[in-house]
Design an enzyme around this catalytic site. Structure first.
Site, mmCIF file in Angstrom:
data_model
loop_
_atom_site.group_PDB
_atom_site.id
_atom_site.type_symbol
_atom_site.label_atom_id
_atom_site.label_comp_id
_atom_site.label_asym_id
_atom_site.label_seq_id
_atom_site.Cartn_x
_atom_site.Cartn_y
_atom_site.Cartn_z
ATOM 1 C CE LYS A 54 -2.985 2.693 2.933
ATOM 2 N NZ LYS A 54 -2.070 2.899 2.195
ATOM 3 C CD GLN A 98 0.285 0.363 0.889
ATOM 4 O OE1 GLN A 98 -0.499 1.115 0.964
ATOM 5 N NE2 GLN A 98 1.220 0.224 1.483
ATOM 6 C CG ASP A 121 -0.609 8.077 -0.906
ATOM 7 O OD1 ASP A 121 -0.695 7.892 0.862
ATOM 8 O OD2 ASP A 121 0.294 6.903 -1.140
#
Ligand code: NAP
Length: 295
Positions: A54, A98, A121
């Site tokens: 990422k 994460q 997200d």
């Protein structure tokens, strides 16, 4: 018939090119640099590689990125304090924590702590609620990527029978919701199957579009689908290790047999996977534009 392959690698490449141009334009015309922070707690190897990918992708697109690595014994309070710091940081438009988190940290509490305007997200309840209502929000990256794959491959979703296997909060449920929205890449009739579904084959056999997100390698076989079906395989299952020490991956669909019956199919690897990170970048650019009044 052998299916056309929907290459996530190629589609992601095209979207990244568009994003790079958009980032350059934002910088040149408005002096805005989208910023993303990725926060990793612990050293789970899969999570380390996702977070690294990422950060690398953000860098390649000209997005400012910070990576925060916290030890596995980080307390919930320490993590919440980090989030609070980045919620207030104007350079940062997107915050990604994460998952999964170590067991002693309440995942829900952490996701709620992220400012919904920086929740790239798309997991915060505010964004989930807006998605259900069809309002502008950050769409969860994997379902968002799948919509792009369908659209950019010219797959008609309006009126289609879409069957989704798996009801997770990050893939199955949002996917079902997005496909029934009254807009492009939506307007489908959606069936969501899970482990309590009585006769899954009955549903898979009538699917025009079948989206598998169960985490069971090669679960869907050719005799469970109809001729001409469009297959989106979300599954990423480690089924072995190559001699060079690389993980061998399989999807949730038995690619070799099903590709002979399908009209379109996504491979694993190289299908949905590359799209997920790309949509995170798209959401980060969207977040920067929203924060600076450009959207
Ligand atoms: P998850 O949270 O593990 O949930 C799996 C879902 O599948 C559950 O709803 C479960 O039903 C259902 N299920 C399991 N076996 C089934 C069966 N035989 N028939 C019907 N439904 C069944 O899954 P997830 O996080 O959505 O991930 C699913 C897969 O996608 C995994 O392989 C994951 O690695 C992959 N994934 C890939 C990406 C990507 O970017 N490519 C992103 C996310 C996930 P119950 O609810 O009844 O238990």
């Amino acid at each position: 018939m052998s299916a056309k392959i929907i290459s996530g690698v190629e589609i992601a490449k095209a979207i990244r090119k568009e994003l790079k141009e958009e980032v350059e334009e934002l910088k040149a015309k408005h002096n805005v640099v989208p910023g993303l922070v990725t926060i990793l707690v612990g050293e789970d190897p899969a999570s380390v590689s996702y977070v690294t990918a990422k950060s690398k992708t953000a860098h390649a697109l000209g997005i400012y990125s910070e990576q925060v690595d916290m030890s596995a014994d980080t307390t919930e309070k320490e993590l919440l304090d980090q989030i609070d710091k980045f919620n207030k940081d104007n350079k940062i438009h997107g915050i990604l924590v994460q998952l999964p988190l170590p067991k002693h940290i309440d995942e829900g509490k952490v996701l709620y702590a992220i400012d919904p305007d920086k929740d790239v997200d798309g997991f915060h309840p505010v964004n989930v609620g807006k998605m259900v209502l069809g309002e502008r929000c950050f769409l969860p990256c994997t379902p968002h990527g799948i919509l792009q794959m369908l659209q950019r491959s010219g797959v008609e979703t309006s009126g289609a029978e879409v069957v989704i296997l798996g009801r997770s909060n990050i893939v199955g449920k949002p996917m079902a919701n997005l496909m029934l929205q009254k807009r492009a890449a939506g307007n489908a009739t959606v069936t969501l199957c899970h482990t309590r579904t009585k006769d899954t084959d009955f549903h898979t056999k009538r699917a025009d579009i079948l989206i598998a997100a169960v985490g069971v390698p090669n679960l869907v076989k050719a005799d469970q689908v109809k001729e001409g079906v469009v297959i989106i395989d979300v599954g990423v299952n480690r089924v072995g290790m190559s001699e060079s020490g690389k993980a061998i991956l399989a999807g949730d669909v038995d690619f070799e047999s099903v590709k002979e019956k399908a009209s379109f199919i996504t491979p694993v690897p190289g299908g949905v996977g590359p799209m997920t990170i790309t949509m995170l970048m798209k959401n980060t650019v969207q977040a920067a534009k929203q924060a600076t009044g450009l959207l």
